[in-house]
Write a protein that holds these residues in place. Structure first.
Motif, short mmCIF file in Angstrom:
data_model
loop_
_atom_site.label_atom_id
_atom_site.label_comp_id
_atom_site.label_asym_id
_atom_site.label_seq_id
_atom_site.Cartn_x
_atom_site.Cartn_y
_atom_site.Cartn_z
N TRP A 195 30.71 40.81 34.78
CA TRP A 195 31.51 40.88 33.54
C TRP A 195 32.16 42.25 33.38
O TRP A 195 33.32 42.35 32.99
N GLN A 196 31.41 43.34 33.66
CA GLN A 196 31.98 44.68 33.48
C GLN A 196 33.10 44.95 34.47
O GLN A 196 34.08 45.65 34.13
N LEU A 197 33.02 44.37 35.68
CA LEU A 197 34.08 44.59 36.65
C LEU A 197 35.30 43.70 36.40
O LEU A 197 36.44 44.16 36.52
N GLY A 198 35.08 42.44 36.06
CA GLY A 198 36.23 41.53 35.96
C GLY A 198 36.25 40.68 34.72
O GLY A 198 36.97 39.64 34.72
N LYS A 199 35.53 41.03 33.71
CA LYS A 199 35.46 40.26 32.46
C LYS A 199 35.08 38.80 32.78
O LYS A 199 34.25 38.54 33.64
N ALA A 200 35.72 37.86 32.08
CA ALA A 200 35.36 36.44 32.24
C ALA A 200 35.67 35.95 33.65
O ALA A 200 34.94 35.13 34.23
N GLU A 201 36.77 36.46 34.21
CA GLU A 201 37.16 36.03 35.56
C GLU A 201 36.12 36.48 36.58
O GLU A 201 35.73 35.71 37.49
N GLY A 202 35.68 37.70 36.44
CA GLY A 202 34.66 38.18 37.36
C GLY A 202 33.33 37.47 37.15
O GLY A 202 32.61 37.15 38.11
N TYR A 203 32.99 37.22 35.89
CA TYR A 203 31.72 36.57 35.58
C TYR A 203 31.66 35.16 36.16
O TYR A 203 30.59 34.68 36.57
N ALA A 204 32.84 34.52 36.23
CA ALA A 204 32.88 33.14 36.74
C ALA A 204 32.35 33.07 38.17
O ALA A 204 31.80 32.04 38.58
N LYS B 107 25.19 37.45 49.27
CA LYS B 107 25.94 38.61 49.71
C LYS B 107 27.44 38.33 49.68
O LYS B 107 28.24 39.18 49.27
N ALA B 108 27.84 37.10 50.08
CA ALA B 108 29.26 36.77 50.15
C ALA B 108 29.91 36.78 48.78
O ALA B 108 31.03 37.28 48.60
N VAL B 109 29.21 36.25 47.79
CA VAL B 109 29.75 36.23 46.43
C VAL B 109 29.94 37.65 45.92
O VAL B 109 30.98 38.00 45.33
N LEU B 110 28.95 38.49 46.14
CA LEU B 110 29.04 39.86 45.67
C LEU B 110 30.13 40.62 46.42
O LEU B 110 30.83 41.46 45.83
N GLU B 111 30.29 40.31 47.71
CA GLU B 111 31.35 40.97 48.48
C GLU B 111 32.72 40.59 47.94
O GLU B 111 33.62 41.42 47.84
N THR B 112 32.85 39.30 47.58
CA THR B 112 34.12 38.83 46.99
C THR B 112 34.38 39.53 45.66
O THR B 112 35.50 39.96 45.37
N LEU B 113 33.34 39.64 44.86
CA LEU B 113 33.46 40.29 43.56
C LEU B 113 33.90 41.74 43.72
O LEU B 113 34.84 42.20 43.03
#
Length: 946
Positions: A158-167, A181-187
């Motif tokens: 959320w702090q990095l990408g708000k709602a879009e990042g939280y999704a 790891k892949a999800v976090l790398e994408t984020l």
């Protein structure tokens, strides 16, 4: 050279000056800055960097972060693991402001140099996520724009990408399972460049109970998230993570906290770049920037530091070796206006305490110290360990807070404050009080010795470091050494050993000693000890008797010279009414209930009034130490080896001090005297007093010296002085002779006459004057007008008994002339008689029977009738001697008879002594053996027992 006080050169910040700072303000709060609610000095990037000194460790870390965000390398994961209060959060704030880019780099002191070193022209603004393990709750979701966020990874997204990042992590957040790891790398890739700051992560993870799932996930899911995140960061070249972990298990808290710390350290350790903690030298600048605005007069500051450096070099033997190095001047400059020794003690000693925060704790403490010193108008050139105002409750409480219970009475009683022993000593001794030597010394010892840890091998602070913490240019180091010696004697909680000093909450043996001192009473306990000590240092060679604290009835009234030592409660004072004079007067006039006659045979030794109280205190201390050592030997007192040795050493020191105090106290010789005034009789008794030399090695010899130098006692006397005394007081107009025994006895009685050591001095003076016709003549008696055994102007053996007379020289000369005239007339008459006898031998019988008529002979004193027969050529005499008085009678026989023969030439004298002894009981073997041996030595012709 007068050095400017620090307050005229370095000005503290406004909040320090006014004392308006809050303790919490010194604790940097990353979450409050991120939320925009922190104080300006932390929230405003320019103000923050103005008060922030970029240490070597921080510079390396910022360099790595800048390179990482610019895509030029750098470490993806940096673990900040240092001791409590080591500046971790402060470093994260520096990264936060640098990466957020709300202020241009040129407005941030120290940042342009870092960018230049990293070859980065302009740092891109990065997204920042702050995960605060204390602020976050594992079982309480946080609502953000209506979205409930449960886990750390949900909050990160959320702090990095708000709602879009939280999704990207919504399902993992809802289920409490770690995203891959892949999800976090994408984020991270989508929102790079980014900075993730995780503070107090252990405090968050340790809240998960074993096997229990909370809304924030589980213990294992959070560890999995950390592992996945660190792996993902490696794949994103413009993403960086900074995480703070505690250094010790104690900071980690519970067993779960220790386990969490171990696990997190393992995962971070796979990729981490360790951060270098703040060094002591760097702390100088950190504290100075935070507490002081600037240095107004850098030249004056340099002069102060140079003066201190030169002072240490000039007194190299008094200070630690490090002060002799040229770089110590640089340390002084970097630490100004605080002395480097303050930082050394706080960072080396106090930082060893588990709950003392290094930089933050030093800042809080020094802010209070500086505020109080400024308020008190402190004029010291530097803020030193000896400057710490421990009498101030806030400063004292801030220090004591970090220590175990029991330190408050130590500071109040022994270190600083109105009731402290140090203050009392300085109030009594202006030399020490003028520079607060006792208080400054005690403060320096407290600062260097109060922190104590289990693993500490050596207690205390060295003497050289005590001096380093108190002495200033222009002062003598010796005054602080004197103060330290005084403190060692007086303080209850101060300990010492092996040239080190320390305070402890346990009372030292001095407290035990002080308690025992109260048991001893003056007359019952203290006075007997003083009497015994004086007895040991006084020899009776000069005096016939020494009487220490003796009642008047027990001081004999005889012909012996006697020294009377007065008790401490009869001390002598030169400035006022003296009890010594009163007590001595009583002894002089009375022997108990009887009057004293031989007053001129007494000399008095008295204590000094001003020293008596200290002597009694020293006696009590010595007695107390003696009982302590005795109890230790008898196992009545349970002490460790060090304290046992300390007790023995203290007893030895107390004995030495008592010996000195005896000499320093008993230093007054007082002697009575009178003046005989013509026509007015005797004056009142006047007391002469003379001071002994306390440093003399032998007290008896020093007493003799004072008595001789001031003519209080005569050990050798010239005949001229005796003759003058006889003329003034004993030879009257009608009586020109006196018994010398009477004269001697009068010198023993009358205070206006000379005081002779003993009768042998008087006899020696008589004998020395016998050979001269200037002083006196002698006779062994007088019958009517005739002197018996008269001698004048020639050596003679004298026995001072009741018959001996000493004759005025004029009368002796006249009598000698009369004797000579009588002898001449006698010789002339004898010659005429011989002639007449010869001429009448040829006359007729009638003429032969004629008796010549002679005129009557004139009487001359001492002249016998002339011999009327032919001269007699031999003499035999016999006499029976009294066995008891034989010695005296034989001496008289020699003087009166034998010398009449031996004085004439051509006369042969033989003397035989016949001894007869009888005993009806018989003589035992021991007596016979002794007599025979002595007779052999004396060469008896006959010596037999029958």
């Amino acid at each position: 050279m007068t050095l400017k006080p620090w307050r005229e050169i370095a000005v503290p910040h406004e909040d320090v000056l006014k004392g308006t700072f809050q303790q919490a303000e010194f604790a940097a709060d990353l979450s409050r800055v991120h939320d925009g609610t922190a104080t300006p000095e932390y929230q405003n990037p320019a103000l923050f960097f103005q008060r922030t000194f970029i240490t070597e460790g921080m510079r390396l870390l910022l360099d790595s972060v800048v390179k990482r965000l610019a895509g030029k390398g750098g470490d993806p994961v940096i673990q900040l693991q240092t001791a409590f209060g080591g500046g971790k959060t402060h470093t994260m704030l520096a990264v936060y402001h640098l990466a957020k880019g709300e202020a241009v780099a040129s407005d941030l002191p120290g940042v342009p140099a870092i960018l230049d070193a990293a070859r980065v022209t302009e740092l891109p603004r990065a997204r920042i996520a702050v995960l605060d393990g204390i602020k976050s709750s594992p079982n309480q979701p946080v609502l953000r724009d209506g979205q409930a966020i449960r886990t750390l990874w949900g909050d990160l997204a959320w702090q990095l990408g708000k709602a879009e990042g939280y999704a990207l992590v919504a399902e993992a957040d809802a289920s409490g399972t770690s995203p891959g790891k892949a999800v976090l790398e994408t984020l991270l890739s989508r929102y790079a460049p980014c900075v993730i700051l995780i503070d107090e992560l252990v405090a968050y993870v340790r809240q998960f109970e074993e096997g229990k799932v909370l809304t924030g996930g589980s213990f294992d899911s959070n560890l999995s998230f950390v592992q996945a995140l660190t792996e993902a960061l490696k794949a994103v070249p413009t993403a960086v993570l900074l995480a703070s972990l505690p250094e010790s298990d104690k900071e980690a808290g519970s067993q779960r906290g220790v386990r969490a710390l171990a696990s997190l350290s393992h995962y971070f350790g796979r990729i981490q770049a360790l951060w270098k903690p703040v060094g002591t030298e760097e702390a100088f600048e950190i504290v100075r920037r935070r507490l002081f605005t600037n240095i107004n007069d850098k030249l004056a500051a340099e002069m102060v530091c140079r003066a201190f450096a030169d002072y240490y070099a000039a007194n190299s033997e008094e200070f630690p070796r490090e002060t002799q190095e040229s770089r110590y001047f640089e340390r002084l400059m970097r630490a100004y206006p605080i002395h480097p020794e303050v930082f050394d003690r706080l960072y080396e000693d106090w930082s060893s305490l588990d709950n003392f925060q290094r930089t933050r704790g030093v800042l809080k403490l020094m802010a209070k110290v500086i505020h109080r010193l400024w308020k008190d108008n402190d004029k010291d050139p530097l803020i030193m360990p000896g400057s710490f105002p421990l009498e101030d409750a806030e400063t004292r409480n801030d220090l004591i807070y970090y220590l175990p219970p029991g330190w408050d009475p130590v500071v109040e009683r022994d270190v600083d404050g109105e009731r402290a022993e140090t203050t009392e000593i300085e109030n009594r001794d202006t030399r020490l009080g003028s520079v607060q030597a006792c208080r400054r010394t005690a403060r320096a010892i407290f600062l260097g010795s109060a922190p104590c840890t289990v693993n500490q091998m050596v207690r205390g602070i060295e003497l050289e470091r005590v001096a380093l913490g108190v002495a200033q240019p222009g002062q003598q180091v010796g005054i602080y050494k004197d103060a330290l010696r005084r403190l060692a004697d007086r303080l209850h909680y101060l300990n010492s050993g092996n040239n080190r000093f320390w305070f402890d909450t346990r009372p030292n043996l001095r407290r035990e000693m002080e308690d025992r001192k109260r048991r001893f009473q003056d007359k019952e306990d203290v006075f007997p000890v003083i009497r015994d000590r004086i007895q040991k240092v006084l020899a009776s060679g000069l005096f016939g008797g020494i009487h220490i604290f003796t009642a008047s009835g027990d001081v004999p009234d005889d012909w012996q010279l006697r020294l009377v030592v007065l008790p401490p409660d009869a001390a002598f004072s030169r400035s006022g009414q003296s009890l010594a004079i009163d007590r001595a007067g009583e002894i002089l006039k009375q022997r108990g209930e009887q009057p004293r006659f031989k007053q001129n045979r007494l000399i008095f030794l008295a204590a000094d009034y001003d020293s008596v109280s200290r002597l009694k205190e020293q006696v009590r201390s010595t007695m107390a130490w003696h009982t302590i050592v005795s109890d230790i030997k008898e196992a009545k007192l349970n002490l460790d080896v060090f304290q046992s040795r300390q007790a023995s050493k203290s007893l030895e020191d107390a004995n030495d001090a008592l010996r000195r105090m005896i000499r320093e106290t008993y230093k007054w010789i007082i002697a009575p005297m009178q003046e005989a005034r013509p026509g007015k009789g005797l004056s009142e008794i006047r007391w002469e007093h003379f001071q002994l030399n306390a440093g003399a090695q032998n007290l008896s010899q020093d007493i003799e010296r004072v008595l001789k130098e001031n003519e209080l006692l005569i050990t050798e006397w010239a005949p001229i002085h005796l003759a003058k005394m006889l003329k003034d007081w004993f030879w009257k107009d009608e009586v020109k002779h006196v018994h010398p025994l009477e004269v001697w006895q009068q010198t023993c009685k009358q205070l206006y006459l000379p005081r002779l050591k003993e009768d042998t001095v008087f006899q020696a003076t008589l004998g020395a004057g016998a050979e001269s016709r200037d002083f006196f003549g002698f006779a062994q008696g007088r019958e009517e007008e005739r002197y018996i055994g008269f001698t004048y102007g020639k050596r003679t053996s004298l026995i001072m008994d009741d018959s001996l007379l000493v004759i005025e020289p004029g009368a002796a000369a006249a009598y000698a002339d009369a004797l000579r005239v009588a002898e001449d007339a006698e010789r002339a008459r004898a010659a005429k008689t011989s002639t007449d006898t010869g001429s009448s031998s040829g006359s007729t019988g009638t003429e032969g029977n004629k008796v010549e008529e002679r005129p009557g002979k004139e009487y001359k004193p001492g002249i016998a009738e002339p011999a009327k027969s032919a001269p007699r050529t031999s003499y035999y005499g016999g006499i029976d001697l009294d066995p008891i008085l034989a010695k005296k009678q034989f001496a008289d026989l020699v003087d009166e008879v034998i010398q009449q023969f031996t004085a004439r030439s051509g006369v042969r004298v033989e003397i035989s002594v016949e001894i007869r002894a009888e005993s009806s009981a018989g003589f035992d073997d021991g007596l016979q053996r002794a007599v025979k041996e002595n007779c052999n030595v004396l060469k008896f012709k006959v010596a037999e027992f029958e």
